[in-house]
Design a protein around this motif. Structure first.
Motif, PDB file in Angstrom:
ATOM      1  N   ARG A 188      78.547 -27.807 -20.142  1.00 29.81           N
ATOM      2  CA  ARG A 188      78.481 -25.949 -19.490  1.00 29.81           C
ATOM      3  C   ARG A 188      78.402 -26.573 -18.394  1.00 29.81           C
ATOM      4  O   ARG A 188      77.837 -24.923 -17.159  1.00 29.81           O
ATOM      5  CB  ARG A 188      76.681 -26.726 -19.785  1.00 29.81           C
ATOM      6  N   ARG A 214      77.398 -33.001 -21.831  1.00 26.77           N
ATOM      7  CA  ARG A 214      76.680 -31.717 -22.135  1.00 26.77           C
ATOM      8  C   ARG A 214      76.620 -31.318 -20.793  1.00 26.77           C
ATOM      9  O   ARG A 214      76.713 -29.313 -20.712  1.00 26.77           O
ATOM     10  CB  ARG A 214      75.315 -32.004 -22.432  1.00 26.77           C
ATOM     11  N   ARG A 215      76.798 -31.661 -20.148  1.00 30.96           N
ATOM     12  CA  ARG A 215      77.404 -31.503 -18.395  1.00 30.96           C
ATOM     13  C   ARG A 215      78.561 -31.082 -17.842  1.00 30.96           C
ATOM     14  O   ARG A 215      78.393 -29.323 -17.584  1.00 30.96           O
ATOM     15  CB  ARG A 215      76.533 -32.149 -17.533  1.00 30.96           C
ATOM     16  N   ARG A 224      78.703 -27.637 -15.260  1.00 34.18           N
ATOM     17  CA  ARG A 224      78.096 -28.368 -14.032  1.00 34.18           C
ATOM     18  C   ARG A 224      78.068 -29.369 -13.700  1.00 34.18           C
ATOM     19  O   ARG A 224      77.392 -29.944 -12.555  1.00 34.18           O
ATOM     20  CB  ARG A 224      76.620 -28.512 -15.017  1.00 34.18           C
ATOM     21  N   LEU A 225      79.286 -30.069 -14.553  1.00 34.76           N
ATOM     22  CA  LEU A 225      79.683 -31.451 -14.000  1.00 34.76           C
ATOM     23  C   LEU A 225      81.353 -31.252 -14.202  1.00 34.76           C
ATOM     24  O   LEU A 225      82.127 -30.813 -15.362  1.00 34.76           O
ATOM     25  CB  LEU A 225      78.900 -32.348 -14.400  1.00 34.76           C
TER      26      LEU A 225
END
Length: 306
Positions: free
Chosen positions: A284, A280-281, A286-287
């Motif tokens: 999105r 998920r990260r 974010r990682l």
């Protein structure tokens, strides 16, 4: 006898396994979901034409996205599908364009009714595959890929057979089947464009995940769209040809339960929660993917005590 032979072919191993999972599906009532009167007004009346279906689906998608509602993911895909099928009809790619117009409108109306029923809070009346899809989307913590394929599963593995049953696949069944199959070619040309739309609108990191794991979307697609569409036709043929009530009841059970079990697999895949959290990260943006792999390695080391 041909109808019963077709019925036997419905019971492939994957469909039966998915059907057996359906009994384990739970359907919690959303605690914080409030009815949006704009959605109700938008979807309160049946779609009348392909243009009407396309335009109202697009309006629904835009309002859902503006509200940050993850139910937008499926109409993002579906609006593009409807646009492409409309163009194919206008281009003369189907032998029976009028049947294909009714096909497109009737199909879209199944989604309209499911969404409207959920939005009005009549949760028990929402078809189970859609109930799972909407519940997961409203929660907003799944992968975008999961939201996309939950909608595809409900619409193709559940709604499509009922659409064909309602329309009627006779007379000229072979010609109608050929038109039904031609949509596979239309949809095949949309795969990359649809994934690009999901990347642009919802999941900037999805392309990195997909490139690394190879068609990441397949991990959440219990059945391909092509196979699901073929199975929907076979189901409609059985419901048309077999008149015995017990056989029809069994066919309806398998049809509903397989789509519901498929929703369970997509919505709650047998994947370590830490893996899903990392994905998920990444999805999105974010990682980084390398960072996610490092985090997963640390998680596995901790779990194994090394």
């Amino acid at each position: 006898m041909a109808g019963y032979a077709a019925m036997v072919r419905l019971f492939d191993a994957r469909r039966v396994r998915a059907a057996l999972l359906a009994a384990r599906v739970t359907a919690p009532t959303p605690d914080d979901h409030e009815t949006d009167p704009v959605f109700v007004d938008l979807l309160d009346t049946p779609f009348e034409t392909v243009d009407d279906a396309h335009d109202r689906l697009r309006a629904l998608e835009r309002r859902l996205r503006a509200a940050g509602d993850r139910r937008a993911v499926f109409p993002t895909i579906y609006t593009r599908m409807t646009h492409a099928v409309r163009a194919a009809i206008d281009d003369g790619r189907f032998a029976d364009p009028e049947w294909m117009r009714r096909y497109t409108v009737t199909f879209a109306d199944y989604y309209r009714r499911a969404f409207l029923t959920f939005e009005r809070g009549a949760y028990a009346a929402v078809p189970a595959p859609w109930r799972v899809a909407f519940d997961v989307a409203v929660a907003g913590d799944a992968l975008v890929a999961q939201d996309a394929f939950l909608g595809i599963n409900a619409h193709i593995n559940y709604d499509l057979a009922l659409t064909l049953r309602d329309l009627g696949i006779d007379p000229r069944r072979a010609r109608k089947r050929a038109d039904h199959d031609r949509i596979d070619d239309v949809l095949a040309g949309l795969v990359d464009a649809q994934q690009a739309a999901l990347v642009d609108l919802y999941a900037p990191g999805l392309s990195a995940v997909d490139a690394t794991f190879g068609r990441f979307d397949e991990a959440f697609s219990l059945f391909s769209m092509t196979e699901g569409r073929a199975w929907a036709w076979r189901t409609a043929a059985v419901l048309t040809d077999v008149r015995a009530a017990p056989a029809r009841a069994v066919t309806r059970w398998l049809h509903r339960a397989a789509a519901t079990g498929g929703a369970r697999v997509i919505g709650s895949p047998p994947i370590d929660p830490a893996v899903l959290a990392a994905l998920r990260r990444v999805e999105r943006d974010r990682l980084s993917l390398d960072g996610a792999l490092d985090a997963l390695t640390d998680h596995l080391d901790a779990a194994s005590g090394t």
